[in-house]
Write a protein that holds these residues in place. Sequence first.
Motif, short mmCIF file in Angstrom:
data_model
loop_
_atom_site.label_atom_id
_atom_site.label_comp_id
_atom_site.label_asym_id
_atom_site.label_seq_id
_atom_site.Cartn_x
_atom_site.Cartn_y
_atom_site.Cartn_z
N MET A 185 -62.60 -24.73 63.33
CA MET A 185 -61.66 -25.25 64.36
C MET A 185 -61.42 -24.53 65.42
N MET A 186 -62.47 -23.63 65.81
CA MET A 186 -62.19 -22.36 66.84
C MET A 186 -62.32 -23.00 68.30
N GLY A 187 -61.45 -22.36 69.17
CA GLY A 187 -61.50 -22.82 70.45
C GLY A 187 -60.98 -23.81 71.13
N VAL A 188 -60.08 -24.83 70.19
CA VAL A 188 -59.12 -25.81 70.54
C VAL A 188 -57.68 -25.74 70.32
N ALA A 189 -57.30 -24.49 69.87
CA ALA A 189 -55.53 -24.53 69.93
C ALA A 189 -54.92 -24.66 71.01
N THR A 190 -55.32 -23.88 72.14
CA THR A 190 -54.80 -23.98 73.54
C THR A 190 -54.80 -25.38 74.05
N THR A 191 -56.07 -25.97 74.12
CA THR A 191 -56.16 -27.42 74.64
C THR A 191 -55.26 -28.24 73.97
N LEU A 192 -55.00 -28.39 72.54
CA LEU A 192 -54.14 -29.09 71.77
C LEU A 192 -52.77 -28.79 71.98
N HIS A 193 -52.33 -27.67 72.16
CA HIS A 193 -51.02 -27.29 72.70
C HIS A 193 -50.67 -27.84 74.00
N GLU A 194 -51.63 -27.81 74.75
CA GLU A 194 -51.23 -28.14 75.93
C GLU A 194 -51.11 -29.67 76.02
N LYS A 195 -52.30 -30.64 75.42
CA LYS A 195 -51.87 -31.93 75.13
C LYS A 195 -50.57 -32.49 74.38
#
Length: 240
Positions: A185-195
């Motif tokens: 699940m690399m590369g999605v943590a920042t986007t999920l935090h913002e959502k």
Amino acid sequence: MELKIRVILPTVVDVFVEEAIQEFKHYVSDAVEVQVRNLDYGPASVEGEYDEALCVPNLLEKAIEGEKEGCDGIISLCFGDPGVKPAREVVNIPVVGAGEASMLYASLLARSFSVVTVLPNVVPMIENISKKLGLHSKLASVRYVNIPVLELVDKKKMEDSLFEEMVRAIQEDKAHALVLGCTGMMGVATTLHEKLKDHGYDVPVIDPSFASAKMLESLIAMNVKQSRLTYMPPTQKLYK
């Protein structure tokens, strides 16, 4: 002084190798050389205890090889932390697992956290890791998106499913932090935090690959490794 770390993907497929190479460039400082290796023999993915058992022998060989080639530390890049404890017995450089690293970081940042993983098969494994770390009382829940590891290449589907389960973890399980429960699940943590923040939940989202990289880099910088009182070298005997 340049450092060298070896990241071992405990699978025989190379579907995540190039992504791991690119992601780890952003995780560590410029002074760190990152080797990414997958297995010569073992499972295509780790989605249960059986898969984990099959991946450990070659993972240990890769860890020993890494130390002989001058690596300063080893990462087992799977949330189940396969081979981490036996590797600590046989090498004299620090060994970090992605699952333990991310849970330890989450426990620093919140009173409770939930892990959102791939399949129900791995839920008991993750619960056991939290118990071994002494963090089970902080584990609000382990949720899953019901997507096999090898199908995580569909980033949009993965991100949407993760977001839904993360909102449920916050609302229903009282999680104050979220941990991505698979290193695919690399590369999605920042986007999920913002959502999540846009929906009124300003909570940390921990990427296990990133967490393992920074933890290992810190241990190397501190010049510490596993205790030989805990991780004693194997006794001398015949191995076939």
